[in-house]
Design an enzyme around this catalytic site. Structure first.
Site, PDB file in Angstrom:
ATOM      1  CE1 TYR A 122      -1.456   2.664  -4.341  1.00 25.40           C
ATOM      2  CE2 TYR A 122      -1.164   2.908  -1.985  1.00 25.40           C
ATOM      3  CZ  TYR A 122      -1.120   2.126  -3.129  1.00 25.40           C
ATOM      4  OH  TYR A 122      -0.743   0.814  -3.042  1.00 25.40           O
TER       5      TYR A 122
ATOM      6  CE  LYS B  72      10.441  -2.299 -13.300  1.00 25.91           C
ATOM      7  NZ  LYS B  72      11.180  -3.566 -13.253  1.00 25.91           N
TER       8      LYS B  72
ATOM      9  CG  ASP C 154      11.834  -5.823 -10.852  1.00 27.82           C
ATOM     10  OD1 ASP C 154      12.522  -4.950 -10.277  1.00 27.82           O
ATOM     11  OD2 ASP C 154      11.891  -6.025 -12.076  1.00 27.82           O
TER      12      ASP C 154
ATOM     13  CG  ASP D 233      -0.041  -0.546   0.251  1.00 21.00           C
ATOM     14  OD1 ASP D 233      -0.111  -1.184   1.319  1.00 21.00           O
ATOM     15  OD2 ASP D 233      -1.034  -0.276  -0.447  1.00 21.00           O
TER      16      ASP D 233
ATOM     17  CG  ASP E  50       0.400  -5.748   3.528  1.00 18.61           C
ATOM     18  OD1 ASP E  50       0.664  -4.854   4.365  1.00 18.61           O
ATOM     19  OD2 ASP E  50      -0.756  -6.104   3.236  1.00 18.61           O
TER      20      ASP E  50
END
Ligand code: NAD
Length: 368
Positions: free
Chosen positions: A140, A191, A223, A247, A251
């Protein structure tokens, strides 16, 4: 003297932050803890007054405070403004300027609210996890970034995922320290099989773990983690991960608990922190006394624990919230059946105050 900043913002931000303040003042007053609270406009209300989502004066108040309580910002009235002037910019400015690099989101399932979750009761029951998300680095913020023309009507979009050893060390340290107050288990999510930046992430987290021999560390790819969160949410305790993975995972995890109105958060830089419910300003219910203030009130408990090491008072407040839920008090978002007690935002705050009074009284009786 504890110095607090309280920025309630827009929409239901004002309503829920008002209840958080009520509870906070009661806890500090009863326990003779010296404090002062300074307010300030943020978000749309600041734009209306000053044509900016946050002013230098308000940033100064935030910088000088030991902790900040934040409501929520935003609303349709300001949606068409340029991005730099939109209410949400206030939140990003605070996070960035105060370098609040560690975002903590606990996800807890209350037995009585289990039916509010879209997942099966048998799957979510007993879930109690904490997601520690890196908040000021990663993809980000990395450069180069942007969209450029590469000729023949073709464009190229670039974002950069980068992490330094120092950035990883400080967030890993937070996760390990916090896990000592929980079940002493940390799961690092990356990852590393594909992305070098997260291979570094994994290596550094393992290096930091050497200073915490009593904490069990494991790793999982993002994943697989997003799948396991739904399959067996109970198996998680502390999850530490990058900005973007955190993030998305947080959620996803919020749905395990059922209502967004129940989930608090903390954004920390060492002891200094900003505490806020994870929800937004909910324009659809603003001004109607329908908002659930428990996420904002539970954010106060996080503040007591993480900024002021007042673990006992944080526990008392969390117990008061649990008790009001057990007693059947419900704002509309957590109304899961019949025979319950529907309450407004302020009545829910009053119910928590009442329970806190009972809890504090029970200590006095035990002393005599
Ligand atoms: P939202 O979180 O405000 O609302 C989503 C849904 O959840 C709505 O139906 C709302 O009524 C409900 N809800 C949210 N909080 C609730 C509570 N405490 N009690 C009961 N119900 C609750 O998200 P949105 O509608 O996507 O966004 C509205 C505005 O808030 C937008 O301007 C958005 O940019 C902003 N926003 C701000 C923050 C923040 O300040 N941290 C976070 C998210 C969104």
């Amino acid at each position: 003297m504890i110095k607090l900043a309280l920025f309630s913002g827009d929409g239901i931000g004002k309503e829920v932050a008002g209840e958080a303040e009520k509870v906070l003042r009661f806890i500090f007053d009863v326990n003779s803890i010296g404090y002062e609270i300074e307010g300030g406009l943020v978000g749309g209300v600041s734009y209306d007054a000053y044509k900016k989502p946050i002013t230098d004066e308000v940033l100064k108040i935030a910088k000088e405070a030991d902790a900040i309580i934040f409501g929520a910002v935003g609303g349709p009235k300001w949606e068409t403004l340029p991005i730099e002037l939109r209410p949400e910019k206030a939140l990003l400015t605070l996070r960035y300027d105060l370098e609040l690099y560690a975002n903590l989101r606990p996800v807890k399932v209350y037995k009585e609210l289990i039916d509010a979750s879209p997942l099966k009761a048998g799957v979510v029951s007993g879930t109690d996890m904490l997601i520690v998300r890196e908040l000021t680095g990663g993809i980000y913020f990395g450069t180069p970034r942007g969209v450029s023309d590469i000729g023949n009507g073709n464009k190229k979009g670039i974002n950069t995922l980068s992490y330094t050893t120092k950035e990883i060390e400080r967030i890993a340290k937070i996760a390990f320290e916090i896990s000592k107050k929980r079940k002493k288990r940390v799961l690092s999510v990356d990852k590393a099989n594909v992305l070098e930046a997260t291979e570094l992430w994994r290596n550094v987290v393992h290096d930091v773990s050497k200073n915490y021999p009593d904490v069990e560390l494991s790793d999982m790819y993002i994943d697989n983690c997003s799948m396991q969160l739904i399959k067996q949410p109970r198996s998680f305790d502390v999850i530490v991960t990058t900005n973007m993975f955190g993030d998305i995972l947080s959620d996803e995890a919020s749905m395990i608990s059922g209502s967004i109105g129940m989930l608090p958060s903390a954004s920390l830089n060492g002891k200094k922190g900003m505490y806020e419910p994870i929800h937004g300003s909910a324009p659809d219910i603003a001004g109607q006394g329908k908002a659930n203030p428990l996420a904002a009130i539970l954010s106060v408990a996080m503040m007591l624990r993480y900024s002021f090491d007042m673990d006992n008072l944080a526990g008392d407040l969390e117990r008061a919230v649990e008790n009001v839920i057990k007693q059947g008090y419900r704002t509309q978002d957590i109304m899961t059946g019949s025979g319950l007690k529907p309450v407004s935002t302020s009545k829910m705050g009053d119910a928590v105050l009442h329970e806190l009074k009972n809890i504090f009284k029970s200590y006095e009786k035990n002393e005599v």
